[in-house]
Design a protein around this motif. Structure first.
Motif, short mmCIF file in Angstrom:
data_model
loop_
_atom_site.label_atom_id
_atom_site.label_comp_id
_atom_site.label_asym_id
_atom_site.label_seq_id
_atom_site.Cartn_x
_atom_site.Cartn_y
_atom_site.Cartn_z
N VAL A 124 20.63 62.25 4.68
CA VAL A 124 21.44 63.47 4.89
C VAL A 124 22.96 63.36 4.46
N THR A 125 23.11 64.36 3.63
CA THR A 125 24.60 64.46 3.04
C THR A 125 25.02 65.95 2.81
N SER A 126 25.95 66.13 2.03
CA SER A 126 26.46 67.30 1.78
C SER A 126 26.55 67.58 0.26
N ALA A 127 26.75 68.62 -0.53
CA ALA A 127 26.72 68.62 -1.94
C ALA A 127 27.71 69.97 -2.18
N PRO A 128 28.85 69.87 -1.94
CA PRO A 128 29.92 71.03 -1.96
C PRO A 128 29.88 71.38 -3.38
N GLN A 129 29.66 72.69 -3.56
CA GLN A 129 29.43 73.53 -4.96
C GLN A 129 30.51 73.25 -5.77
N ASN A 130 31.93 73.24 -5.45
CA ASN A 130 32.96 73.39 -6.08
C ASN A 130 33.65 71.77 -6.36
N LEU A 131 32.82 70.63 -5.80
CA LEU A 131 33.31 69.47 -5.97
C LEU A 131 33.96 69.06 -7.23
N ASP A 132 33.22 69.01 -8.17
CA ASP A 132 33.81 68.52 -9.64
C ASP A 132 34.76 69.37 -9.97
N ASP A 133 35.17 70.64 -9.65
CA ASP A 133 35.98 71.15 -10.16
C ASP A 133 37.35 71.07 -9.44
N VAL A 134 37.30 70.80 -8.17
CA VAL A 134 38.22 70.33 -7.31
C VAL A 134 38.91 69.09 -7.83
N VAL A 135 38.06 68.13 -8.17
CA VAL A 135 38.53 66.60 -8.15
C VAL A 135 38.96 66.28 -9.80
N GLU A 136 38.21 67.44 -10.72
CA GLU A 136 38.44 67.34 -11.92
C GLU A 136 37.80 66.24 -12.58
N TYR A 137 36.30 65.96 -12.08
CA TYR A 137 35.83 64.78 -12.60
C TYR A 137 34.22 64.92 -11.97
N LYS A 138 33.30 64.26 -12.76
CA LYS A 138 31.93 64.59 -12.39
C LYS A 138 31.62 63.57 -10.86
N ALA A 139 32.30 63.80 -9.80
CA ALA A 139 32.07 63.41 -8.41
C ALA A 139 30.80 63.51 -7.92
N SER A 140 30.13 64.62 -8.44
CA SER A 140 28.98 64.84 -7.75
C SER A 140 27.87 64.01 -8.21
N ASP A 141 28.20 63.06 -9.39
CA ASP A 141 27.10 62.04 -9.87
C ASP A 141 26.84 61.09 -8.66
N LYS A 142 28.01 60.70 -8.21
CA LYS A 142 27.87 59.49 -7.11
C LYS A 142 27.20 60.05 -6.04
N ILE A 143 27.44 61.27 -5.51
CA ILE A 143 26.17 61.93 -4.57
C ILE A 143 25.01 61.66 -5.06
#
Length: 952
Positions: free
Chosen positions: A755-774
């Motif tokens: 159970v986790t979350s997938a913020p839609q704007n995550l990569d744009d805010v941190v300016e790298y592909k952080a969603s890959d770790k999720i």
């Protein structure tokens, strides 16, 4: 109390029809969104007397909660009586229903008629008691319906007609009376006021030309014009009017005239036991309606109904204007009255006036059983009272009671009984003669005390002189944690303190009271002892701790015994004090005298309070070193002072200011009623902001009647500081830990989910592909649940075959041996979002074959961001907890602004942070709860997805 549980009843309730008991199917519910249906209901009943029952119906519907309180009155019971209630100060004085019930010695009552507020309170309609008109009906053309109970006990709802007149012997002319004991604005009609109005007449409070004809024993004793209010005669009345009725009064009524009252009503008041006005007929011959006063809003309501056979009165209230209780229209209330058994019903005043008060047979105080919408009872003009004059009979029934139906294995629980006669009056019983037995669990009784020797559901049966009663109990596993409301306290030497109630928790988070005799008490330090839950302090100042142990539970309470006095002022230097008084005409002085308690002398304060009527005071102002007031070190809890009294009975006080310059008055002695030396203390307010300054000590007299003068001495002013808590080595207090919250490897046939979350704007805010770790973490599991949902783009490359987005909608999923239920609480509750979810949830819980059920919500149930309807939140919890007791393991996983896990009554509440990200630092708030399912065993851990870098 009889509990009739109708849990998850889904009966269709047509608003304009009788609320039926038909089962509402899932398909029917979808087709009838405008209809009202019941989700859950409990009915609790309790006898108030041989002819009166109080019933509470708590009903959760798709429109909200209905909290219905009912008085069922048997009109055929010879010991039951109905009367109108009004203030013992008169009908012109509003009063709370609970006060009227108490003062009249009724067993129950509700608010009654609508009323005028101005210029004085008075009822709109009639009030008649035992053939006497307390307040007259309105004229027929303006009349509202009224409830009438004839002497024959025939009840009806009807409209009154009236003719009221007074005839003087001087003229023989009938002077028409507009009303009895009602208010008027202009008073250009003749009004009659008698003892039921109140102690005083209207007088010149409204009009300077008001005429008042005072009649005593049918003789005119006074004719008054524009005079102040006068006492209303006990055996007479006052006729009042002005303007267009001036000549009518003055020409027909003279001193010494005989006056005859000609009063008639239809129905005839002479044959009426009780009558009271209302607002509208809301039920007639079984048909709901609303006749006179508009009652279209969703509001609290009060009403009285009559059964079809005329043998029972149904007096009811329903709450509203509340976060849970929404209220109903007048017509809907008519339908509810029909469901409750009425064939005809009258609407009384409602809204903030709605109140029902009950005096239970075995309680001393009157209790308000509904929830008034103003936050407390509103004072009302009158009400309906229910009375019982039943005699004392013989023992007929008993009821078993205990302080907690839950208990722990190898602990004790005490039971007692209450006895009642055939008229429901309490009967004294000998508790020593009661025998108790237990069924369903193993246990041993010692007198009235059970020791539980096995877990599970049990039943306690009491037998007293052949009469039996029972109560169900639940024996929980051994105690894992113990908690108290007290974590530390200070106490004087040679004193005692009740340690209060201790609660234990078992491994599943179920709570129960723990008795002091089941606790092992340990004492650290020479502070005293504990006996039967009472702490007895030592004779010397000391500090230490009390340790309570039971099972695996440990609780520590820090204790400081005694205090230390630090001398502030010896009162041997007049340069450190000064005198002042209030008001200026109060005389007095200060001086040094040789009489002393400590040191070489003391301070004399002379005062003279014989002049003046207002509050009078004589002050000793403290100004050491020329300062304004005496600044005290540290945090003293009280001040102490030796005072040589003079029996002057003045009030001895002090004045202090805190660091915010807020002033407080403290009390050394309410009255100085002694002679000779006496030590007095004044407590420092607990909410004060330290440091504090003592500015003055003074005598004051507030009673204008008391005129005194005298002299007192003061010596040895001290600040009292409690003994401090000391550092010591104590056993570690137990904490509630979830045995399921641990890392476990997945078995060959097991599965895992995240159970986790997938913020839609995550990569744009941190300016790298952080969603890959999720995604990488998600791909380690067989099933994925996203709080707040996930995009189609994010789902690309995810390995779990089952992905659930918890954002909106209701849907059950079955995966392996676990039932997953996605529900929608996005509008701060299940009902507010979509009430049909309750029907679906009931169906899924009832028909589930799985032991483990995971319920997923986008928002919390409790606390910040939780359900707005707190009753709905508690209902959901209690239903899930009952499922736990029936063998299910329930997990509630939801999104929120942080991570947490709580175990309450067998239910695991797990919050996973789903707040989203707005800046790069928010990435460290993204969390995941990882679950492993091995057969029927589920374990979990909550972890951050992104680790904060360690700073060297």
């Amino acid at each position: 109390m009889n509990n009739n549980f109708k849990k998850f009843l889904v009966s269709l309730i047509a608003i304009s029809l009788i609320l039926s008991g038909n089962i509402l199917s899932m398909a029917e519910a979808k087709k009838a969104p405008a209809q009202t249906y019941t989700i859950y209901e409990t009915t609790n009943t309790e006898d108030l007397s041989s002819g009166v029952i109080h019933e509470n119906v708590l009903r959760f519907t798709n429109k909200g909660w209905w909290n219905i309180n009912v008085l069922r009155v048997d009109l055929e019971d010879e010991y039951t009586e109905i009367k109108g209630l009004f203030s013992n100060k008169g009908i012109s004085n509003r009063e709370k229903v609970s006060t009227m019930v108490k003062e009249s010695n009724a067993i129950a009552g509700v608010n009654g008629d609508f009323f005028e507020y101005k210029p004085f309170p008075s009822p709109i309609g009639t009030l008649i008691n035992n053939g006497e008109i307390i307040s007259s009906p309105m004229a027929k053309e303006y009349a509202k319906p009224a409830f009438v109970l004839a002497d024959s006990k025939n009840a009806s709802i009807t409209y009154f007609d009236k003719r009221l007149a007074a005839v003087s012997s001087a003229t023989g002319t009938e002077v028409i009376l507009s009303a009895i004991n009602k208010v008027s604005q202009a008073y250009e009609e003749v009004m009659l006021y008698n003892k039921h109005w109140g102690p005083k007449s209207i007088g010149n409070k409204l009009h300077k030309d008001l005429i008042e004809i005072v009649v005593v024993d049918n003789i005119v004793t006074d004719v008054r014009i524009g005079q102040p209010p006068v006492d209303i005669p006990e055996n007479g009345y006052i006729l009042a009017g002005r303007g267009r009725v001036e000549e009518r009064l003055l020409n027909n009524f003279h001193l010494g005239d005989t006056v005859e009252l000609r009063l008639s009503t239809t129905p005839n008041y002479d044959n009426i036991k009780m009558a009271i006005g209302g607002g509208s007929i809301i039920l007639k011959n079984g048909v709901a309606m609303n006749t006179d006063i508009a009652a279209n809003g969703l509001d609290p309501r009060t009403g009285i109904g009559i059964s079809k056979d005329g043998k029972e009165l149904i007096i009811a209230t329903i709450d509203g204007r509340d976060s849970s209780f929404k209220g109903v229209t007048g017509k809907t209330f008519g339908s509810i009255m029909k469901e409750l058994g009425a064939n005809d019903a009258l609407l009384f005043d409602g809204g903030g006036s709605t109140a029902m008060a009950v005096k239970y047979v075995d309680e001393e105080n009157v209790k308000v059983v509904n929830k008034p919408s103003d936050g407390g009872e509103r004072k009302v003009i009158n009400g309906v009272g229910v009375f019982s004059n039943a005699p004392k009979g013989n023992l007929s029934s008993i009821k078993v009671a205990t302080d907690d139906k839950n208990m722990f294995l190898n602990t004790t629980r005490r039971f007692s009984i209450k006895g009642y006669d055939e008229y429901k009056n309490p009967i004294e019983v000998d508790q020593e003669k009661v025998t108790y037995t237990v069924e369903g669990i193993k246990g041993e009784f010692n007198g009235n005390t059970l020791k539980a020797l096995s877990t599970g559901k049990g039943k306690i049966i009491a037998n007293y002189e052949g009469i039996t009663s029972s109560i169900d109990i639940q024996v929980l596993e051994t105690v894992r944690d113990i908690v108290s409301d007290i974590d530390k306290f200070t106490i004087d030497i040679n004193s005692q303190k009740n340690l209060g109630v201790f609660y234990g928790r078992d491994r599943d988070g179920f709570n129960a009271i723990v008795y002091p005799e089941d606790v092992k008490w340990e004492i650290t330090g020479n502070i005293g002892k504990v006996e039967n839950g009472i702490f007895y302090s030592s004779s010397e100042p000391s500090s230490g701790a009390i340790t309570a142990r039971i099972g695996d539970g440990i609780e520590n309470i820090l204790v400081a015994v005694g205090s230390k006095g630090v001398l502030l002022e010896s009162f041997e230097d007049l340069n450190r004090v000064s005198f002042s008084s209030y008001p200026a005409e109060v005389s007095g002085s200060i001086g040094l005298v040789s009489e002393n308690k400590e040191g070489n002398g003391s301070l004399s304060l002379k005062y003279d309070f014989t002049v003046g009527e207002k509050t009078r005071a004589a002050y000793v102002n403290l100004n050491p070193n020329g300062q304004s007031g005496m600044l005290l070190d540290g945090n003293p809890k009280k001040l102490g002072l030796w005072v040589y009294g003079d029996e002057g009975n003045a009030w001895l006080r002090g004045s202090i200011k805190d660091k915010n310059d807020t002033e407080y008055n403290i009390d050394f002695a309410k009255v100085v009623d002694w002679t000779g030396w006496q030590y007095v203390t004044a407590d420092i307010p607990s909410n004060i902001a330290y440091p504090i300054t003592l500015s003055k000590i003074y005598l004051v007299e507030t009673d204008p009647v008391k005129k005194s003068s005298g002299e007192i001495y003061m010596d040895g002013l001290v600040a009292v500081y409690p003994t401090g808590y000391k550092n010591m080595v104590l056993p570690a207090s137990s904490t509630m830990t979830d045995v399921k919250n641990k890392e476990v490897k997945k078995d060959k046939n097991g599965f895992s989910f995240i159970v986790t979350s997938a913020p839609q704007n995550l990569d744009d805010v941190v300016e790298y592909k952080a969603s890959d770790k999720i995604k990488a973490n998600v791909n380690k599991h067989d099933l994925a649940i996203f709080m707040g949902g996930s995009t189609a783009d994010f789902k690309k490359g995810l390995k779990p075959k089952t992905i659930m987005d918890v954002k909106s909608g209701y849907k059950p999923y079955r995966y392996g041996n676990v039932l997953f239920i996605k529900a929608d609480s996005s509008k701060n509750g299940l009902r507010a979002t979509n009430s049909e979810q309750w029907l679906w949830l009931k169906n899924d819980l009832t028909n589930s074959k799985e032991k483990n059920i995971v319920i997923m919500l986008p928002t919390p149930i409790f606390g910040n961001g939780g359900f707005t309807d707190k009753l709905e939140a508690e209902l959901l919890h209690s239903i899930l907890s009952e499922a736990k007791l029936n063998g299910k393991d329930i997990w509630v996983v939801y999104g929120g602004n942080g991570n947490s896990n709580d175990l309450k009554d067998g239910i695991r509440y797990i919050q996973v942070n789903s707040k989203g990200v707005s800046n790069p630092q928010d990435i460290y708030n993204i969390s995941m709860a990882e679950f492993v399912v091995n057969k029927d065993n589920i374990t979990y851990q909550i972890k951050p997805v992104f680790q904060r870098p360690k700073i060297q």
